[in-house]
Design a protein around this motif. Structure first.
Motif, short mmCIF file in Angstrom:
data_model
loop_
_atom_site.label_atom_id
_atom_site.label_comp_id
_atom_site.label_asym_id
_atom_site.label_seq_id
_atom_site.Cartn_x
_atom_site.Cartn_y
_atom_site.Cartn_z
N ALA A 1 12.95 45.51 42.90
CA ALA A 1 11.89 44.76 42.75
C ALA A 1 10.42 45.18 43.51
O ALA A 1 10.92 46.43 44.30
CB ALA A 1 11.97 43.90 44.32
N PHE A 2 9.54 45.42 43.46
CA PHE A 2 8.13 45.62 43.90
C PHE A 2 7.58 45.53 45.14
O PHE A 2 7.22 43.61 45.31
CB PHE A 2 7.07 45.83 42.67
N VAL A 3 7.47 46.20 46.22
CA VAL A 3 6.87 45.41 47.28
C VAL A 3 5.27 46.07 47.52
O VAL A 3 4.83 47.17 46.62
CB VAL A 3 7.76 46.46 48.37
N VAL A 4 4.19 45.58 47.61
CA VAL A 4 3.07 45.41 48.20
C VAL A 4 2.63 44.98 49.40
O VAL A 4 2.52 43.69 49.34
CB VAL A 4 2.10 45.12 46.45
N ALA A 5 1.84 45.65 49.62
CA ALA A 5 1.44 45.31 51.36
C ALA A 5 0.20 44.37 50.73
O ALA A 5 -0.42 44.59 49.71
CB ALA A 5 0.51 46.47 51.79
N THR A 6 -0.11 43.02 51.60
CA THR A 6 -1.35 41.56 51.54
C THR A 6 -2.07 42.51 52.29
O THR A 6 -1.21 42.31 53.69
CB THR A 6 -0.95 40.83 51.47
N PRO A 7 -3.20 42.34 51.59
CA PRO A 7 -4.40 42.93 53.13
C PRO A 7 -4.09 41.09 54.12
O PRO A 7 -3.97 40.61 54.08
CB PRO A 7 -5.30 42.62 52.12
N ALA A 8 -4.17 41.40 55.19
CA ALA A 8 -4.59 40.92 56.53
C ALA A 8 -4.87 40.85 57.29
O ALA A 8 -6.16 41.54 57.61
CB ALA A 8 -3.36 40.94 57.18
N GLU A 9 -6.29 39.76 57.64
CA GLU A 9 -7.08 39.80 58.69
C GLU A 9 -6.45 40.07 60.43
O GLU A 9 -7.56 41.07 60.63
CB GLU A 9 -7.86 38.51 59.35
#
Length: 128
Positions: free
Chosen positions: A42-50
């Motif tokens: 599975a691919f992991v991608v960071a999500t932008p967070a405030e």
């Protein structure tokens, strides 16, 4: 007995290996991720967070987020961070529940294998 100059002052530190921390200490005794289990490819991608996320994040959590700004598989992530797969899965579960990463499983990993294709491969191997 003379003091060994190579001897370390603390038992938790080894000059050759660096800090020695048991995997269960990193995962706080947990052996499985919260929620559904995900595949090794599975691919992991960071999500932008405030904000930077919960204050309970460990350095390993931050390292995973930093390493996953571009898509990276779970196996590659474990290798890049020099952590075991089990530890990475638990930490990824923490990050997913905090909304700091997204996981994308390839379609082939989530679908069952076609039995006819597997039989054809076995027959082809037998013919060799």
């Amino acid at each position: 007995m003379p003091a060994d100059p190579q001897r370390v002052a603390h038992d938790w530190l080894d000059h050759d290996a660096g800090p020695v921390v048991r995997p269960y200490a990193m995962t706080q005794g947990r052996v499985a991720a919260d929620g559904n289990e995900f595949d090794l490819v599975a691919f992991v991608v960071a999500t932008p967070a405030e904000d930077s996320g919960p204050e309970t994040l460990q350095p390993e959590h931050h390292a995973i987020v930093a390493a996953s700004w571009e898509p990276i598989s779970v196996v590659e992530l474990a290798s890049a961070l020099d952590l075991s797969i089990g530890v990475v899965r638990v930490l990824l579960g923490d990050l997913r529940s905090a909304g700091l990463i997204s996981l994308y499983e390839p379609p082939a990993a989530s679908q069952p294998h076609d039995v006819d294709v597997l039989k054809a491969v076995v027959n082809g191997l037998r013919a060799l």
